[in-house]
Structures are given as C-alpha cells and as structure tokens.
Write a protein that holds these residues in place. Structure first.
Motif, mmCIF file in Angstrom:
data_model
loop_
_atom_site.group_PDB
_atom_site.id
_atom_site.type_symbol
_atom_site.label_atom_id
_atom_site.label_comp_id
_atom_site.label_asym_id
_atom_site.label_seq_id
_atom_site.Cartn_x
_atom_site.Cartn_y
_atom_site.Cartn_z
ATOM 1 N N VAL A 167 0.827 -1.197 0.000
ATOM 2 C CA VAL A 167 0.000 0.000 0.000
ATOM 3 C C VAL A 167 0.869 1.257 0.000
ATOM 4 N N LEU A 168 0.593 2.143 -0.926
ATOM 5 C CA LEU A 168 1.146 3.498 -0.925
ATOM 6 C C LEU A 168 -0.062 4.407 -0.828
ATOM 7 N N HIS A 169 -0.164 5.120 0.283
ATOM 8 C CA HIS A 169 -1.333 5.973 0.485
ATOM 9 C C HIS A 169 -0.891 7.327 1.009
ATOM 10 N N VAL A 170 -1.483 8.381 0.431
ATOM 11 C CA VAL A 170 -1.283 9.743 0.921
ATOM 12 C C VAL A 170 -2.666 10.323 1.171
ATOM 13 N N ASP A 171 -2.864 10.846 2.373
ATOM 14 C CA ASP A 171 -4.136 11.468 2.737
ATOM 15 C C ASP A 171 -4.473 12.543 1.699
ATOM 16 N N GLU A 172 -5.749 12.617 1.329
ATOM 17 C CA GLU A 172 -6.172 13.553 0.282
ATOM 18 C C GLU A 172 -5.719 14.984 0.521
ATOM 19 N N ALA A 173 -5.764 15.437 1.753
ATOM 20 C CA ALA A 173 -5.399 16.821 2.065
ATOM 21 C C ALA A 173 -3.909 17.087 1.875
ATOM 22 N N TYR A 174 -3.101 16.042 1.727
ATOM 23 C CA TYR A 174 -1.648 16.202 1.627
ATOM 24 C C TYR A 174 -1.084 15.727 0.287
ATOM 25 N N ARG A 175 -1.952 15.456 -0.672
ATOM 26 C CA ARG A 175 -1.484 15.005 -1.985
ATOM 27 C C ARG A 175 -0.885 16.156 -2.770
ATOM 28 N N ARG A 176 -0.068 15.790 -3.764
ATOM 29 C CA ARG A 176 0.602 16.746 -4.660
ATOM 30 C C ARG A 176 1.629 17.599 -3.911
ATOM 31 N N ARG A 177 2.189 17.070 -2.820
ATOM 32 C CA ARG A 177 3.238 17.761 -2.065
ATOM 33 C C ARG A 177 4.552 16.985 -2.074
ATOM 34 N N GLY A 178 4.589 15.868 -2.794
ATOM 35 C CA GLY A 178 5.822 15.103 -2.911
ATOM 36 C C GLY A 178 6.010 14.006 -1.880
ATOM 37 N N PHE A 179 5.027 13.793 -1.011
ATOM 38 C CA PHE A 179 5.175 12.769 0.025
ATOM 39 C C PHE A 179 5.225 11.361 -0.559
ATOM 40 N N GLY A 180 4.370 11.072 -1.526
ATOM 41 C CA GLY A 180 4.373 9.746 -2.157
ATOM 42 C C GLY A 180 5.690 9.471 -2.857
ATOM 43 N N ALA A 181 6.194 10.463 -3.591
ATOM 44 C CA ALA A 181 7.471 10.302 -4.294
ATOM 45 C C ALA A 181 8.611 10.102 -3.302
ATOM 46 N N ALA A 182 8.600 10.846 -2.206
ATOM 47 C CA ALA A 182 9.660 10.708 -1.199
ATOM 48 C C ALA A 182 9.650 9.306 -0.587
ATOM 49 N N LEU A 183 8.473 8.790 -0.286
ATOM 50 C CA LEU A 183 8.380 7.441 0.285
ATOM 51 C C LEU A 183 8.841 6.386 -0.721
ATOM 52 N N LEU A 184 8.425 6.528 -1.968
ATOM 53 C CA LEU A 184 8.810 5.577 -2.999
ATOM 54 C C LEU A 184 10.321 5.608 -3.228
ATOM 55 N N ARG A 185 10.913 6.798 -3.282
ATOM 56 C CA ARG A 185 12.375 6.911 -3.432
ATOM 57 C C ARG A 185 13.097 6.251 -2.262
ATOM 58 N N GLU A 186 12.616 6.476 -1.061
ATOM 59 C CA GLU A 186 13.269 5.896 0.130
ATOM 60 C C GLU A 186 13.200 4.376 0.095
ATOM 61 N N ALA A 187 12.062 3.825 -0.272
ATOM 62 C CA ALA A 187 11.937 2.363 -0.357
ATOM 63 C C ALA A 187 12.877 1.803 -1.415
ATOM 64 N N MET A 188 12.983 2.477 -2.551
ATOM 65 C CA MET A 188 13.873 2.038 -3.619
ATOM 66 C C MET A 188 15.329 2.094 -3.163
ATOM 67 N N GLN A 189 15.685 3.172 -2.474
ATOM 68 C CA GLN A 189 17.063 3.324 -1.984
ATOM 69 C C GLN A 189 17.395 2.254 -0.946
ATOM 70 N N GLN A 190 16.483 1.989 -0.031
ATOM 71 C CA GLN A 190 16.714 0.960 0.990
ATOM 72 C C GLN A 190 16.899 -0.410 0.355
ATOM 73 N N LEU A 191 16.080 -0.728 -0.627
ATOM 74 C CA LEU A 191 16.203 -2.017 -1.287
ATOM 75 C C LEU A 191 17.529 -2.122 -2.030
ATOM 76 N N SER A 192 17.918 -1.056 -2.704
ATOM 77 C CA SER A 192 19.188 -1.048 -3.426
ATOM 78 C C SER A 192 20.356 -1.280 -2.463
ATOM 79 N N GLN A 193 20.349 -0.594 -1.332
ATOM 80 C CA GLN A 193 21.416 -0.762 -0.337
ATOM 81 C C GLN A 193 21.415 -2.175 0.234
ATOM 82 N N GLN A 194 20.242 -2.709 0.515
ATOM 83 C CA GLN A 194 20.117 -4.065 1.052
ATOM 84 C C GLN A 194 20.691 -5.077 0.060
#
Length: 133
Positions: free
Chosen positions: A38-65
C-alpha cells in the motif's frame, strides 16, 4: 513473505490543544521480497511530494540491502522492486513512471474479465539497476 519495513510521513497537528501530536499523512509498505504494498497519501496532503519521497526511500533501501547482500556473498542480488497498480489509477501510474518504473508486460491484453485489473510494475527496468534521485 513478510513485511520488511513500513515508511511514513508525519506532520505536526495544528489543532488547538493538541500541540505535540502528530498525524500520519502518508505511508508505504515494503515486503522483504522487494514488493511494494500500500502506498497511500491522505487527500489533504497530496501533490506535495510525500508519495514520491516514500517511494524513493523504499527504492534506496532495497538497493542498499541488495548491494550489502551481494558484497557479503550471502545471496545473489535480487531482481529489484515490484508493485501491482490497478488499471486506471493514473496518479500511481504517473508517479511510478516519473521515478523510472515500467509495466512488466505493457503489451499484455487485459483479458481478466475485471474492469480494473492489477498490472505488475517493476524497477529497475530490465537490463538496468540504478536508483534515480
């Protein structure tokens, strides 16, 4: 396989009398096999880059692992991340595309009998392994 991590974004509560409280406004689950849940961003906080930041962090963690596991020769490198996105979820498709994800089989016919079939998206695209920043 089990959950590897759950990432989230919290913001300070702005309501009177609730100072110090935080609200979870975005979250992402990553499984140990590289799948994103699940990737979820509360409606009031969408289009602020939170989803992209979470996705980038997950990708970076997996790459490092994967790099660590390969260096320690405990396991062969995994093939990367994958996620299932429902057809027609344009916001998710745009976000994942922007960060370099691709449909595993873009030419596959729907043929599931379901209006919004889940499609497998992969990162990195075949023949590459690099996290975009």
């Amino acid at each position: 396989s089990g959950i590897r991590c759950c990432l989230g974004v919290e913001v300070q509560n702005q309501r009177e009398g609730r100072e110090g409280d935080k609200n979870l406004v975005a979250c992402l689950v990553r499984y140990s096999n590289g799948a994103l849940g699940v990737l979820h961003v509360d409606e009031a906080y969408r289009r602020r880059g939170f989803g992209a930041a979470l996705l980038r962090e997950a990708m970076q963690q997996l790459s490092q692992q994967q790099q660590l596991a390969h260096q320690e020769a405990q396991s062969s490198p995994q093939s990367g991340c994958f996620a299932f996105i429902l057809d027609g979820n344009h916001a998710s498709e745009a976000l994942f595309s922007k960060l370099g994800w691709v449909k595993e089989n873009p030419n596959a016919k729907r043929g599931t009998g379901r209006r919004r079939a889940p499609r497998k998206w992969v990162y990195p695209p075949p023949n590459s392994f690099r996290v975009r920043t």
